[in-house]
Design a protein around this motif. Sequence first.
Motif, PDB file in Angstrom:
ATOM      1  N   GLY A   6      14.586   6.769  -1.669  1.00  0.00           N
ATOM      2  CA  GLY A   6      14.529   6.867  -0.213  1.00  0.00           C
ATOM      3  C   GLY A   6      13.259   6.291   0.376  1.00  0.00           C
ATOM      4  O   GLY A   6      13.294   5.632   1.423  1.00  0.00           O
ATOM      5  N   SER A   7      12.131   6.522  -0.287  1.00  0.00           N
ATOM      6  CA  SER A   7      10.854   6.040   0.237  1.00  0.00           C
ATOM      7  C   SER A   7      10.775   4.525   0.239  1.00  0.00           C
ATOM      8  O   SER A   7      10.287   3.917   1.210  1.00  0.00           O
ATOM      9  N   PHE A   8      11.251   3.897  -0.835  1.00  0.00           N
ATOM     10  CA  PHE A   8      11.209   2.443  -0.880  1.00  0.00           C
ATOM     11  C   PHE A   8      12.178   1.825   0.133  1.00  0.00           C
ATOM     12  O   PHE A   8      11.874   0.794   0.744  1.00  0.00           O
ATOM     13  N   VAL A   9      13.328   2.451   0.314  1.00  0.00           N
ATOM     14  CA  VAL A   9      14.265   1.967   1.326  1.00  0.00           C
ATOM     15  C   VAL A   9      13.637   2.079   2.708  1.00  0.00           C
ATOM     16  O   VAL A   9      13.701   1.153   3.527  1.00  0.00           O
ATOM     17  N   ASN A  10      13.006   3.223   2.992  1.00  0.00           N
ATOM     18  CA  ASN A  10      12.347   3.450   4.274  1.00  0.00           C
ATOM     19  C   ASN A  10      11.267   2.386   4.534  1.00  0.00           C
ATOM     20  O   ASN A  10      11.212   1.784   5.616  1.00  0.00           O
ATOM     21  N   SER A  11      10.419   2.162   3.550  1.00  0.00           N
ATOM     22  CA  SER A  11       9.327   1.211   3.705  1.00  0.00           C
ATOM     23  C   SER A  11       9.842  -0.216   3.857  1.00  0.00           C
ATOM     24  O   SER A  11       9.336  -1.001   4.682  1.00  0.00           O
ATOM     25  N   TYR A  12      10.847  -0.571   3.072  1.00  0.00           N
ATOM     26  CA  TYR A  12      11.414  -1.919   3.129  1.00  0.00           C
ATOM     27  C   TYR A  12      12.029  -2.195   4.505  1.00  0.00           C
ATOM     28  O   TYR A  12      11.777  -3.245   5.114  1.00  0.00           O
ATOM     29  N   VAL A  13      12.820  -1.242   4.991  1.00  0.00           N
ATOM     30  CA  VAL A  13      13.471  -1.424   6.292  1.00  0.00           C
ATOM     31  C   VAL A  13      12.430  -1.522   7.399  1.00  0.00           C
ATOM     32  O   VAL A  13      12.521  -2.379   8.288  1.00  0.00           O
ATOM     33  N   LEU A  14      11.403  -0.667   7.347  1.00  0.00           N
ATOM     34  CA  LEU A  14      10.362  -0.694   8.371  1.00  0.00           C
ATOM     35  C   LEU A  14       9.607  -2.025   8.358  1.00  0.00           C
ATOM     36  O   LEU A  14       9.343  -2.615   9.413  1.00  0.00           O
TER      37      LEU A  14
ATOM     38  N   TYR B 127       0.826  -1.207   0.000  1.00  0.00           N
ATOM     39  CA  TYR B 127       0.000   0.000   0.000  1.00  0.00           C
ATOM     40  C   TYR B 127       0.860   1.258   0.000  1.00  0.00           C
ATOM     41  O   TYR B 127       0.511   2.268  -0.627  1.00  0.00           O
ATOM     42  N   ASP B 128       1.983   1.211   0.696  1.00  0.00           N
ATOM     43  CA  ASP B 128       2.901   2.350   0.638  1.00  0.00           C
ATOM     44  C   ASP B 128       3.533   2.447  -0.739  1.00  0.00           C
ATOM     45  O   ASP B 128       3.743   3.549  -1.255  1.00  0.00           O
TER      46      ASP B 128
ATOM     47  N   ALA C 113      10.477   3.129  13.336  1.00  0.00           N
ATOM     48  CA  ALA C 113      10.146   4.339  12.580  1.00  0.00           C
ATOM     49  C   ALA C 113      11.361   5.249  12.433  1.00  0.00           C
ATOM     50  O   ALA C 113      11.659   5.747  11.339  1.00  0.00           O
ATOM     51  N   ILE C 114      12.076   5.454  13.533  1.00  0.00           N
ATOM     52  CA  ILE C 114      13.250   6.325  13.488  1.00  0.00           C
ATOM     53  C   ILE C 114      14.368   5.683  12.670  1.00  0.00           C
ATOM     54  O   ILE C 114      15.011   6.339  11.845  1.00  0.00           O
ATOM     55  N   GLY C 115      14.595   4.394  12.876  1.00  0.00           N
ATOM     56  CA  GLY C 115      15.664   3.711  12.146  1.00  0.00           C
ATOM     57  C   GLY C 115      15.430   3.661  10.653  1.00  0.00           C
ATOM     58  O   GLY C 115      16.341   3.929   9.858  1.00  0.00           O
ATOM     59  N   SER C 116      14.208   3.336  10.251  1.00  0.00           N
ATOM     60  CA  SER C 116      13.913   3.262   8.815  1.00  0.00           C
ATOM     61  C   SER C 116      13.990   4.648   8.179  1.00  0.00           C
ATOM     62  O   SER C 116      14.471   4.792   7.049  1.00  0.00           O
ATOM     63  N   THR C 117      13.531   5.668   8.893  1.00  0.00           N
ATOM     64  CA  THR C 117      13.610   7.036   8.365  1.00  0.00           C
ATOM     65  C   THR C 117      15.063   7.480   8.239  1.00  0.00           C
ATOM     66  O   THR C 117      15.436   8.128   7.254  1.00  0.00           O
ATOM     67  N   ALA C 118      15.889   7.139   9.212  1.00  0.00           N
ATOM     68  CA  ALA C 118      17.300   7.517   9.155  1.00  0.00           C
ATOM     69  C   ALA C 118      17.980   6.926   7.922  1.00  0.00           C
ATOM     70  O   ALA C 118      18.763   7.604   7.243  1.00  0.00           O
ATOM     71  N   VAL C 119      17.662   5.666   7.615  1.00  0.00           N
ATOM     72  CA  VAL C 119      18.258   5.018   6.440  1.00  0.00           C
ATOM     73  C   VAL C 119      17.675   5.611   5.152  1.00  0.00           C
ATOM     74  O   VAL C 119      18.405   5.946   4.209  1.00  0.00           O
ATOM     75  N   GLY C 120      16.338   5.738   5.099  1.00  0.00           N
ATOM     76  CA  GLY C 120      15.697   6.274   3.904  1.00  0.00           C
ATOM     77  C   GLY C 120      16.096   7.710   3.621  1.00  0.00           C
ATOM     78  O   GLY C 120      16.360   8.080   2.467  1.00  0.00           O
ATOM     79  N   GLU C 121      16.166   8.536   4.664  1.00  0.00           N
ATOM     80  CA  GLU C 121      16.542   9.931   4.485  1.00  0.00           C
ATOM     81  C   GLU C 121      18.004  10.074   4.082  1.00  0.00           C
ATOM     82  O   GLU C 121      18.369  11.023   3.392  1.00  0.00           O
ATOM     83  N   LEU C 122      18.845   9.149   4.510  1.00  0.00           N
ATOM     84  CA  LEU C 122      20.248   9.178   4.090  1.00  0.00           C
ATOM     85  C   LEU C 122      20.351   9.004   2.576  1.00  0.00           C
ATOM     86  O   LEU C 122      21.102   9.721   1.901  1.00  0.00           O
TER      87      LEU C 122
END
Length: 236
Positions: free
Chosen positions: A132-140, A71-72, A156-165
């Motif tokens: 970044g968004s797909f990395v964030n969603s995948y990690v989460l 869905y994301d 949430a914080i960890g996936s955002t940190a990776v995706g935002e990087l």
Amino acid sequence: MPEKKRHHRYYDLILAAFVVVLLCSNFIGAGKAAVIHLPYFGEFVYGAGILFFPISYFFGDILTEVYGYAYDRRAVWAGFAALAFAAIMAQIVIALPSGPGAYMESYQHGMEVVFGNSWRVATASMIAFWSGSFVNSYVLAKLKIKTQGRYLWMRAIGSTAVGELVDSSLFYMLAFYGLWPTNEVIQVAFAQYFLKTSWEILATPLTYLVVNFLKRKENEDYYDTDTNFTPFRVKV
């Protein structure tokens, strides 16, 4: 007999809000380098869009946590299509001959200044946001399985940190390298990453509030145990 798709009451609203935030933060705020004077540190340069763009990652975390990666993924592609349309529209409008008069001449100049680089900004934004968004969603999604749904704050914080990087590493270099001084591009990129990740940390209580509300109302708490994580599809 094929399984009947569940109806989600709030998914469409979150999807629409996600696309609006993405468009506005990229086309209104991304092109401006703002400055704030900090005690002991002096001038701190940052991209104005940074104040609002992290909301899109906030929505991405909510979509993945409640509804699942697929869905994301659909929301990411909707945002990607909206950015592409906006960039094409901006170039067409700029290319159209302007009407006579000083006002239209001034208006045309203003549009060229604000949106003339929109093709590059949009291209950079689409590449950075998509990655970044797909990395964030995948990690989460993977962390949710690993932690058995616990520690939402950490996920949430960890996936955002990776995706935002990934996002921050790509966007400003692709959008503004050669237009801004290189040291300013690097400074703004670092500032963007730091502030976006900090925004996610500050938004953690709101993330819990919205996620718990949606899980209760939608009767949904999806685990991506059998999900096809390819980004190249929109099927849910």
